[in-house]
Design a protein around this motif. Structure first.
Motif, mmCIF file in Angstrom:
data_model
loop_
_atom_site.group_PDB
_atom_site.id
_atom_site.type_symbol
_atom_site.label_atom_id
_atom_site.label_comp_id
_atom_site.label_asym_id
_atom_site.label_seq_id
_atom_site.Cartn_x
_atom_site.Cartn_y
_atom_site.Cartn_z
ATOM 1 N N ALA A 269 0.856 -1.181 0.000
ATOM 2 C CA ALA A 269 0.000 0.000 0.000
ATOM 3 C C ALA A 269 0.893 1.232 0.000
ATOM 4 O O ALA A 269 1.750 1.388 0.871
ATOM 5 N N VAL A 270 0.725 2.094 -1.005
ATOM 6 C CA VAL A 270 1.514 3.331 -1.095
ATOM 7 C C VAL A 270 0.556 4.504 -1.219
ATOM 8 O O VAL A 270 -0.346 4.499 -2.046
ATOM 9 N N ASP A 271 0.746 5.503 -0.390
ATOM 10 C CA ASP A 271 -0.160 6.647 -0.418
ATOM 11 C C ASP A 271 -0.026 7.447 -1.703
ATOM 12 O O ASP A 271 -0.954 8.134 -2.108
ATOM 13 N N SER A 272 1.122 7.360 -2.341
ATOM 14 C CA SER A 272 1.345 8.012 -3.631
ATOM 15 C C SER A 272 1.978 7.023 -4.596
ATOM 16 O O SER A 272 2.902 6.294 -4.229
ATOM 17 N N ALA A 273 1.503 7.013 -5.825
ATOM 18 C CA ALA A 273 2.075 6.117 -6.832
ATOM 19 C C ALA A 273 3.541 6.469 -7.107
ATOM 20 O O ALA A 273 4.288 5.639 -7.627
ATOM 21 N N VAL B 16 -0.427 -3.779 -5.801
ATOM 22 C CA VAL B 16 -0.198 -2.473 -5.180
ATOM 23 C C VAL B 16 -1.510 -1.698 -5.071
ATOM 24 O O VAL B 16 -2.242 -1.537 -6.059
ATOM 25 N N VAL B 17 -1.799 -1.224 -3.876
ATOM 26 C CA VAL B 17 -2.955 -0.362 -3.631
ATOM 27 C C VAL B 17 -2.410 1.037 -3.352
ATOM 28 O O VAL B 17 -1.549 1.200 -2.485
ATOM 29 N N THR B 18 -2.873 2.038 -4.093
ATOM 30 C CA THR B 18 -2.369 3.393 -3.909
ATOM 31 C C THR B 18 -3.470 4.335 -3.410
ATOM 32 O O THR B 18 -4.653 4.012 -3.474
ATOM 33 N N GLY B 19 -3.037 5.504 -2.963
ATOM 34 C CA GLY B 19 -3.986 6.562 -2.625
ATOM 35 C C GLY B 19 -4.080 7.585 -3.730
ATOM 36 O O GLY B 19 -4.822 8.560 -3.623
#
Length: 285
Positions: A157-161, A173-176
């Protein structure tokens, strides 16, 4: 030094840009505002990203206000997210903080006019608290997803790609981040050949901008999908995972079982439990 900047992402700002007026293609969430405040911009125009769950797409305006920094967001229905040039060319202001209103900026005004008014203002940033609320700092996290036969598989999980690394190839990958294509360049869709990547649709918006990464990922054979802006807080990957509901999926994602209306957690659980996934995916670091 340039006194005003038009950039595709808040991540392009540096400490050298202190005192500049900035218009960026990023969402108007907390991280965007905190980055701008820490640098010490004189004003900021960003994208409202469909406003979304708990108004996360414009939450940064309040943060900017604490430092007396004029801020405004561009309506997602008027200009493409991730495309600062388009925002400047045809964007309309949707929200403005009190410091911005004091400069003469108001909802409905063109982004170009608002940007000029900010540049003409004599306001200066105040020394403010640039600390993000707990849990809001941008970063990388691991989500342990249970396997049916016991144990777990780590999903990244990344808040920014922008935090995706080449070493993340083959990961889920799950992004914000928003699902817009930064700068309209195919190379910016994702930095690694991941197996599957999830974004926020930012309300989709004009020209389908909020989901424009998906067809590019389709061509590269990467499963790409978005969750609805109203179902998860943009800029927060854990929110994407925990409450996100799938809104759009490209061909590879559909072949893996992704369907609009499906809770993302349900799809991810299905994905990590597929035998093909378990034999291919690496544990992201």
């Amino acid at each position: 030094m340039a006194r005003h900047l038009v950039l595709g992402s808040i991540t392009q700002l540096t400490a050298d840009n202190s005192g500049c007026h900035a218009l960026v293609g990023s969402h108007g969430g907390l991280y965007t505002a905190a980055t701008a405040t820490a640098i010490g911009v004189a004003s900021l125009v960003c994208h409202d990203a469909g406003i979304g769950l708990q108004s996360a797409g414009i939450e940064g305006l309040t943060f900017l206000e604490k430092a007396s920094i004029p801020g405004a967001t561009v309506d997602f229905r008027s200009a493409r997210i991730g495309d600062a040039a388009d925002m400047l060319a045809r964007g309309l202001i949707s929200r403005v903080n009190d410091a911005g209103a004091a400069c003469g900026v108001a909802p409905g005004m063109t982004a170009a006019d608002a940007f000029v008014k900010f540049q003409a203002s004599k306001r200066h940033p105040a020394a403010g608290d640039t600390t993000l609320p707990d849990g809001s700092s941008e970063g990388r996290h691991l989500i342990a997803v249970a396997l049916n036969q016991g144990g777990h598989h780590n999903v990244l999980a990344v808040d920014s790609a922008s935090l995706i690394r080449p070493a993340d190839a083959d990961a889920i990958v799950v992004t914000g981040s928003h699902g817009g294509l930064p700068g309209g360049k195919a190379a910016n869709a994702v930095k690694a050949l991941v197996r599957c990547v999830v974004f926020n649709d930012a309300g989709v918006g004009i020209d389908g901008a909020g989901i424009s990464r998906l067809p590019v990922l389709d061509v590269r054979g990467i499963a790409g999908l978005t969750v609805a802006a109203q179902s998860a807080r943009i800029g927060e990957a854990l929110s994407t995972y925990q409450t996100g509901v799938i809104s759009h999926a490209n061909g590879p994602a559909r072949s893996l079982g992704a369907e609009p209306g499906q809770p993302l957690r349900e799809f991810i659980h299905h994905l990590v439990n597929q035998s093909t996934c378990q034999s291919i995916c690496k544990e992201p670091l």
